[in-house]
Design an enzyme around this catalytic site. Structure first.
Site, mmCIF file in Angstrom:
data_model
loop_
_atom_site.group_PDB
_atom_site.id
_atom_site.type_symbol
_atom_site.label_atom_id
_atom_site.label_comp_id
_atom_site.label_asym_id
_atom_site.label_seq_id
_atom_site.Cartn_x
_atom_site.Cartn_y
_atom_site.Cartn_z
ATOM 1 N N THR A 1 31.163 20.319 9.070
ATOM 2 C CA THR A 1 31.500 20.391 7.651
ATOM 3 C C THR A 1 30.640 19.420 6.838
ATOM 4 O O THR A 1 29.808 18.706 7.394
ATOM 5 C CB THR A 1 33.028 20.166 7.474
ATOM 6 O OG1 THR A 1 33.383 20.434 6.129
ATOM 7 C CG2 THR A 1 33.438 18.750 7.835
ATOM 8 N N CYS A 2 30.870 19.392 5.535
ATOM 9 C CA CYS A 2 30.118 18.575 4.585
ATOM 10 C C CYS A 2 30.060 17.110 5.027
ATOM 11 O O CYS A 2 31.103 16.568 5.361
ATOM 12 C CB CYS A 2 30.787 18.662 3.221
ATOM 13 S SG CYS A 2 30.139 17.566 1.968
ATOM 14 N N PRO A 3 28.948 16.409 5.020
ATOM 15 C CA PRO A 3 27.607 16.857 4.638
ATOM 16 C C PRO A 3 26.716 17.176 5.844
ATOM 17 O O PRO A 3 25.502 17.251 5.687
ATOM 18 C CB PRO A 3 27.054 15.609 3.935
ATOM 19 C CG PRO A 3 27.572 14.480 4.790
ATOM 20 C CD PRO A 3 28.934 14.950 5.305
#
Lengths: 139, 73
Positions: B12-14
Site C-alpha cells: 500500500t501507499c507509498p
C-alpha cells in the site's frame, strides 16, 4: 527554485512521523528533492531505539489506541517507519537534526542514529532549505 | 536491454511508488521496468511520476484487480 520539499518534523507522534515520511518518500519518488528537519519531539524519534516509540496524536488511550491502530496497519500491510526511513535515505533524502533541541533535551550526537543524519543545524539550515523549496510543511 | 520487474502486489501507499523509483535508479537507459501491483491509487500515480522523471509509459494492463505498468527508462 528547485522542485523540492522541506518538512519540519516537530511532532514525535507516531502518526505524524508516518505522515512526514510518507510525504517525503512520495516527493522523492515523484522526482522531487526532500529534506526533513527534525526538531523538538520529532528529534526524539531519531534517538537509537526510539523510532517506533511515539504515541498516537489522538486516541492514544495509554497505548491501547496505538496498539489497535498498529494492528490495523499490519492488516493493511503498511510499511514500518524503519523501512520508510531507509527508503528515504536510499532515495537521497536529507536529514537535518536541530542542534538547539539537542542542547535543550540533553541529547548527544552519540545518542542519535548518526548514520541517518546528514547535517546538524539551526534555523538558518531550515531557512536555507526552505527558500530553495517550492513546498514546505510543518508537522 | 534488461527487464526489471517490481512486484508490489499487496503493498500500500507509498511503497509501490517508492519501489518503482528505486527500480529506475538501478535501471540503465534502454531498460524496461515492469511494475505489478494491486494498490488502486498507485496505478494512477506511477504514470504521474513518469512525466517529472522524464520516463516513457509503454503500456498499462489491468486484469481483475491486478495492474501491470511497463515503463521505458
Amino acid at each position: 527554485m528547485a522542485d523540492k520539499t522541506t518538512i519540519v518534523v516537530h511532532s514525535g507522534d507516531m502518526d505524524k512521523i508516518y505522515s512526514a515520511l510518507i510525504i517525503a518518500n512520495g516527493a522523492l519518488s515523484m522526482g522531487m528533492e526532500a529534506s526533513l528537519y527534525f526538531t523538538f519531539w520529532g528529534l526524539e524519534r531519531l534517538i537509537k531505539g526510539k523510532l517506533e516509540k511515539g504515541a498516537l496524536s489522538r486516541m492514544h488511550m495509554f497505548g491501547l489506541g496505538k496498539w489497535m491502530i498498529q494492528r490495523r496497519m499490519r492488516a493493511a500491510n503498511v510499511a514500518s517507519l524503519e523501512k520508510l526511513l531507509q527508503d528515504f535515505k536510499e532515495l537521497d533524502g536529507k536529514i537535518i537534526a536541530c542542534e538547539m533541541t539537542m542542547q535543550i533535551m540533553g541529547i548527544k550526537k552519540e545518542d542519535l542514529r548518526q548514520d541517518l543524519i546528514d547535517e546538524y543545524g539551526a534555523i538558518g539550515a531550515y531557512i536555507q532549505e526552505a527558500r530553495e523549496s517550492n513546498m514546505t510543511l510543518f508537522i | 536491454m534488461t527487464d526489471i520487474r517490481v512486484d508490489v502486489r499487496g503493498e500500500t501507499c507509498p511503497v509501490p511508488l517508492v519501489e518503482t523509483r528505486k527500480a529506475f535508479r538501478k535501471a540503465s537507459p534502454g531498460d524496461t521496468v515492469e511494475v505489478v501491483g494491486t494498490h488502486p491509487a498507485s496505478r494512477k500515480e506511477i504514470p504521474m511520476a513518469l512525466k517529472a522523471l522524464g520516463l516513457k509509459l509503454v503500456d498499462i494492463q489491468e486484469e481483475e484487480s491486478v495492474w501491470k505498468i511497463r515503463i521505458g527508462v
